[in-house]
Write an enzyme that holds these catalytic residues in place. Structure first.
Site, PDB file in Angstrom:
ATOM      1  N   CYS A  93      19.969  46.399 -13.268  1.00 43.14           N
ATOM      2  CA  CYS A  93      20.109  45.028 -13.768  1.00 43.14           C
ATOM      3  C   CYS A  93      21.526  44.516 -13.514  1.00 43.14           C
ATOM      4  O   CYS A  93      22.502  45.175 -13.878  1.00 43.14           O
ATOM      5  CB  CYS A  93      19.798  45.003 -15.264  1.00 43.14           C
ATOM      6  SG  CYS A  93      20.128  43.395 -16.006  1.00 43.14           S
ATOM      7  N   GLU A 139       0.853  -1.200   0.000  1.00 48.47           N
ATOM      8  CA  GLU A 139       0.000   0.000   0.000  1.00 48.47           C
ATOM      9  C   GLU A 139       0.879   1.236   0.000  1.00 48.47           C
ATOM     10  O   GLU A 139       1.873   1.290   0.709  1.00 48.47           O
ATOM     11  CB  GLU A 139      -0.836   0.057   1.289  1.00 48.47           C
ATOM     12  CG  GLU A 139      -1.737  -1.105   1.498  1.00 48.47           C
ATOM     13  CD  GLU A 139      -2.198  -1.211   2.951  1.00 48.47           C
ATOM     14  OE1 GLU A 139      -2.018  -0.245   3.737  1.00 48.47           O
ATOM     15  OE2 GLU A 139      -2.718  -2.277   3.300  1.00 48.47           O
ATOM     16  N   TYR A 191      -6.744   1.890   6.141  1.00 47.24           N
ATOM     17  CA  TYR A 191      -5.734   0.862   5.916  1.00 47.24           C
ATOM     18  C   TYR A 191      -5.677  -0.234   6.973  1.00 47.24           C
ATOM     19  O   TYR A 191      -4.850  -1.122   6.872  1.00 47.24           O
ATOM     20  CB  TYR A 191      -4.342   1.484   5.724  1.00 47.24           C
ATOM     21  CG  TYR A 191      -3.912   2.445   6.810  1.00 47.24           C
ATOM     22  CD1 TYR A 191      -3.717   2.023   8.105  1.00 47.24           C
ATOM     23  CD2 TYR A 191      -3.698   3.785   6.509  1.00 47.24           C
ATOM     24  CE1 TYR A 191      -3.326   2.900   9.096  1.00 47.24           C
ATOM     25  CE2 TYR A 191      -3.292   4.675   7.486  1.00 47.24           C
ATOM     26  CZ  TYR A 191      -3.119   4.230   8.784  1.00 47.24           C
ATOM     27  OH  TYR A 191      -2.735   5.100   9.756  1.00 47.24           O
ATOM     28  N   CYS A 215      20.040  44.137 -23.184  1.00 39.92           N
ATOM     29  CA  CYS A 215      20.502  43.312 -22.073  1.00 39.92           C
ATOM     30  C   CYS A 215      20.862  41.926 -22.604  1.00 39.92           C
ATOM     31  O   CYS A 215      20.021  41.211 -23.152  1.00 39.92           O
ATOM     32  CB  CYS A 215      19.392  43.206 -21.034  1.00 39.92           C
ATOM     33  SG  CYS A 215      19.817  42.127 -19.668  1.00 39.92           S
ATOM     34  N   LYS A 223       2.202   4.638   1.217  1.00 38.06           N
ATOM     35  CA  LYS A 223       2.161   5.262   2.541  1.00 38.06           C
ATOM     36  C   LYS A 223       1.751   6.711   2.353  1.00 38.06           C
ATOM     37  O   LYS A 223       2.531   7.536   1.896  1.00 38.06           O
ATOM     38  CB  LYS A 223       3.523   5.168   3.215  1.00 38.06           C
ATOM     39  CG  LYS A 223       3.518   5.689   4.637  1.00 38.06           C
ATOM     40  CD  LYS A 223       4.790   5.295   5.356  1.00 38.06           C
ATOM     41  CE  LYS A 223       4.779   5.689   6.821  1.00 38.06           C
ATOM     42  NZ  LYS A 223       4.743   7.125   7.034  1.00 38.06           N
ATOM     43  N   LYS A 272      10.792   3.641   2.576  1.00 35.73           N
ATOM     44  CA  LYS A 272      10.636   5.064   2.288  1.00 35.73           C
ATOM     45  C   LYS A 272      11.207   5.444   0.921  1.00 35.73           C
ATOM     46  O   LYS A 272      12.197   4.882   0.473  1.00 35.73           O
ATOM     47  CB  LYS A 272      11.362   5.887   3.366  1.00 35.73           C
ATOM     48  CG  LYS A 272      10.747   5.770   4.752  1.00 35.73           C
ATOM     49  CD  LYS A 272       9.346   6.279   4.745  1.00 35.73           C
ATOM     50  CE  LYS A 272       8.884   6.951   6.004  1.00 35.73           C
ATOM     51  NZ  LYS A 272       9.655   7.935   6.630  1.00 35.73           N
ATOM     52  N   CYS A 292      14.060  44.175 -15.732  1.00 37.04           N
ATOM     53  CA  CYS A 292      15.142  44.969 -16.288  1.00 37.04           C
ATOM     54  C   CYS A 292      14.575  45.719 -17.485  1.00 37.04           C
ATOM     55  O   CYS A 292      13.906  45.142 -18.340  1.00 37.04           O
ATOM     56  CB  CYS A 292      16.267  44.040 -16.733  1.00 37.04           C
ATOM     57  SG  CYS A 292      17.356  44.776 -17.955  1.00 37.04           S
ATOM     58  N   CYS A 308      23.135  44.150 -17.320  1.00 37.35           N
ATOM     59  CA  CYS A 308      23.391  45.250 -18.246  1.00 37.35           C
ATOM     60  C   CYS A 308      23.328  46.617 -17.567  1.00 37.35           C
ATOM     61  O   CYS A 308      23.506  47.642 -18.215  1.00 37.35           O
ATOM     62  CB  CYS A 308      22.411  45.209 -19.415  1.00 37.35           C
ATOM     63  SG  CYS A 308      20.744  45.696 -18.940  1.00 37.35           S
ATOM     64  N   ASP A 317       0.820  10.485   2.999  1.00 33.87           N
ATOM     65  CA  ASP A 317       1.422  11.463   3.889  1.00 33.87           C
ATOM     66  C   ASP A 317       0.324  12.378   4.426  1.00 33.87           C
ATOM     67  O   ASP A 317       0.028  13.417   3.871  1.00 33.87           O
ATOM     68  CB  ASP A 317       2.461  12.268   3.095  1.00 33.87           C
ATOM     69  CG  ASP A 317       3.563  12.769   4.000  1.00 33.87           C
ATOM     70  OD1 ASP A 317       3.519  12.448   5.205  1.00 33.87           O
ATOM     71  OD2 ASP A 317       4.448  13.470   3.502  1.00 33.87           O
TER      72      ASP A 317
END
Ligand code: IVH
Length: 679
Positions: free
Chosen positions: A414, A119, A231, A438, A121, A320, A432, A417, A123
């Site tokens: 910037c 199954e 479960y 640039c 797991k 895990k 910018c 540039c 969370d």
């Protein structure tokens, strides 16, 4: 129930309504196969509410009207678990899982393979649900395993929690255990709403689920998209349960509980390892977060023989997956400039292994995000990397902030540039103002132009673009078509063969389509789909270039914002020069078939599933969209038709359950041809 003054037909009707509504909930929330139309559900619920108002003694705790409405609590009361809620041992490698299996067989004194239940797991938050005579009496958190908290009022609001079990021989006392979790989609929606309201965001679905269950006011919990998946069983008195764990879960499912659809039986530990691998690959696509796989000896008599150690059973373990969240240190913040000039703060991190790779950078998005996180350089932060998504900083561990932590300062010029950085009112991003002066913006524009879905220039990778711009060989996208062999060969790490290949690829890219060319131009907010709609609507580039914002808004899915960006793009002299230069260089496309009024599939939603063999998925999607259909990713009662190829799974099943028309690829192609699509 005081039944004295209640007419018999009312009592019968109320029982009938309970039954209809409970079954509808079960179909919808547990089996994912809705049968009762929403409108009919609402009518039944209203009818029941009305009868309950008229005869208040009819209101029972298991009535389908009683999911919300309880008064806020002032505190949660404590609950003692008669059978403790245990935790699980962990395994982190195939070897550790094999050791687990070996220990079991040693203890059973057996050389035979042991059958396991597998199954995911989940969370979320572990809960215990106590049913007496089939009616939900109490829901509790795990707490320390022995004493938890009574969260009945909150748990009642979750539609996949049955208030009353479906018929069958339910033991008079039945404690069911499972996980309450928040599916990824619901979590994203919840955070979107919180963001829009300027509220604090939840860090991950698990925290959101925990926070939702911890509400003293059940009305708040009721608004949270929570799910229950069961479960195992705890205390059972009276009645018999099957002798295999997976059969018990199937029985629970028939009584009204949701069980995990990925649950499987493995005949031995090698099959468990296979299952772990397969689910690991599927992990990102699952609609909920999982952090591993739980393997349990499937035979209940064997479980009893194996027993427990300390707080965990000997007969189960959790293998895990690599963690998706880890803690590390924020060393510095740098600023990157994107294609549209957006200045993005990037976190430089102490390298950390997370989500299966070593991460040393994470995006911080923008100024608002930095403010929201309250993060400083020097902080310990939590990094999340899930699947292929770029790593994110999800939160700051404030208790670990060093004294010399410093604020993150946004540059006003910037970093590439030196043009001024401008904040756009109403937008979180700062940009910018250098445009194509640039070099950072230029590089990104060229990378985008060359990318697969745009001009598809094979062999022109990101690194090479950077090299070409840095060496002063490339100043614009049209410059690509003036690159010369000698200059390329002179570049570091470039042989004559790859240089020639690149020139060939450039030549080949000149034959394109109008949608691809439009997409390649990199107009803000014009993705592939919008480019396609624009091309089809206007048929030719000149007509599009002359369109004003009003005309642009006639195009499907183009609103005022996109129309503004498109019009603005074609107003800028240097963009017009670039387009001219590209045409001069020989870029060409066939006339686009202008979309007439003919949209025979307008208003229909289609779903593609399984493998297609003649068409690619994006071709099939494209053709359907041309005929006016929407193409969606999931099947619902609103789906018009499902196209299913080999390997189709749950979507096809759902289509069958909903009795929707299903076509195979051959039938799809025939349908498309009939409607004038040339394949
Ligand atoms: S079995 C005695 N099965 O994992 C067995 N637990 O450390 C006890 N969990 O907090 C649990 N998915 O809430 C089991 N399919 C699953 C599970 C699962 C998630 C959680 C459980 C508990 C933790 C166990």
């Amino acid at each position: 129930m005081n039944e004295q003054n209640i007419p018999l037909d009312v009592q019968t009707r109320v029982a009938e309504l309970h039954d209809i509504l409970n079954r509808a909930n079960y179909q919808y929330y547990v089996l994912d196969t809705p049968e009762l139309p929403d409108a009919e559900y609402d009518r039944c619920l209203r009818e029941l509410q009305k009868l309950e108002q008229e005869y208040p003694s009819l209101v029972t705790t298991d009535s389908p009207t009683q999911r919300v409405g309880a008064e806020p609590l002032s505190a949660f009361t404590q609950v003692r678990h008669e059978l403790p809620m245990l935790s699980l041992d962990n395994a982190f490698s195939d070897e550790e899982l094999q050791d687990f299996d070996r220990r079991i067989r040693d203890r059973l004194n057996s050389q035979n393979a042991v059958e396991y239940a597998c199954e995911p797991k989940l969370d979320g938050i572990a809960v215990s649900l106590l049913y007496r005579n089939g009616v939900l009496e109490r829901a509790a958190t795990r707490g320390d395993g022995t004493v938890g908290e009574d969260i009945t009022q909150n748990v009642r609001t979750i539609y996949s929690v049955p208030l009353k079990l479906l018929d069958g021989d339910v033991p008079p006392v039945l404690e069911v255990r499972g996980e309450i979790y928040m599916p990824k989609a619901g979590f994203a929606e919840l955070n979107d709403k919180a963001r829009a309201a300027g509220e604090k965001l939840f860090v991950n679905p698990r925290n959101a689920a925990a926070g939702s269950l911890r509400q003293l006011d059940p009305k708040i919990t009721a608004r949270r998209p929570l799910q229950l998946c069961v479960y195992s069983v705890g205390l059972v008195e009276g009645g018999e349960l099957p002798e295999r764990h997976t059969d018990i879960l199937e029985q629970l499912n028939r009584w009204g509980f949701r069980i995990n659809s990925e649950m499987a039986v493995a005949e031995d530990i090698d099959a468990c390892i296979d299952y772990y691998r397969k689910l690991g690959e599927k992990r990102e696509q699952l609609p909920y977060d999982i952090d591993g796989i739980v393997f349990k000896v499937n035979s209940i008599p064997l479980q009893k023989r194996l027993g427990f150690v300390a707080r965990a059973p000997r007969w189960a373990t959790a293998y895990k997956f690599p963690a998706q969240e880890e803690m590390t240190k924020l060393l510095d913040v740098e600023f990157q400039v994107g294609r549209t000039g957006a200045v993005t703060p990037v976190a430089r991190l102490e390298p950390v292994f997370v989500g299966g790779v070593t991460v040393s950078n994470a995006t911080l998005h923008n100024r608002d995000e930095i403010a929201r996180l309250g993060v400083k350089v020097g902080d310990t932060v939590i990094i999340r990397r899930a699947g292929d998504v770029i790593p994110q900083v999800v939160s700051v561990v404030e208790s670990r902030r060093p004294d010399d932590a410093r604020d993150i300062e946004f540059p006003d010029h910037c970093p590439v540039c030196d043009s001024p950085v401008e904040a756009t009112p109403g937008e979180a991003v700062a940009r910018c103002s250098g445009g194509l002066i640039c070099s950072a913006q230029r590089k990104q524009a060229i990378k985008h132009f060359a990318s697969r879905k745009a001009m598809d220039i094979d062999g022109l990778g990101d690194k090479l673009v950077e090299q070409l711009v840095d060496e002063g060989l490339l100043h614009s996208v049209s410059g690509l078509y003036h690159l010369e062999l000698d200059a390329l060969v002179a570049l570091e790490r470039m042989g004559e063969k790859s240089a020639q290949n690149l020139l060939d690829a450039l030549e080949k890219s000149k034959d394109t389509t109008l949608p691809k060319f439009l997409y390649a131009l990199g107009i803000r907010e014009v993705g592939e789909a919008t480019a396609r709609n624009l091309a089809r609507h206007f048929g030719e580039l000149d007509a599009l270039m002359q369109a004003d914002t009003e005309a642009l808004q006639q195009v499907e899915d183009v609103g005022p914002v996109v129309a503004h960006y498109v019009a603005e793009f074609f107003e800028q002299p240097h963009n017009l020069e670039e387009i001219e230069a590209l045409k001069q260089a020989g870029i060409r496309w066939p006339a686009e078939e202008q979309q007439g009024g003919e949209q025979p599939l307008a208003g229909q939603t289609w779903v593609l599933t399984g493998k297609l063999e003649t068409l690619s998925r994006s071709e099939a999607k494209d053709y359907l969209q041309r005929l006016g259909a929407k193409v969606a990713g999931s099947v619902s009662a609103n789906t018009h038709t499902v196209v299913a190829g080999p390997g189709a799974g749950s979507k096809l099943n759902k289509a069958r359950e909903l009795d929707l028309p299903v076509l195979d690829e051959e039938a799809l192609i025939a349908m498309l041809r009939e409607r004038g699509i040339e394949i």
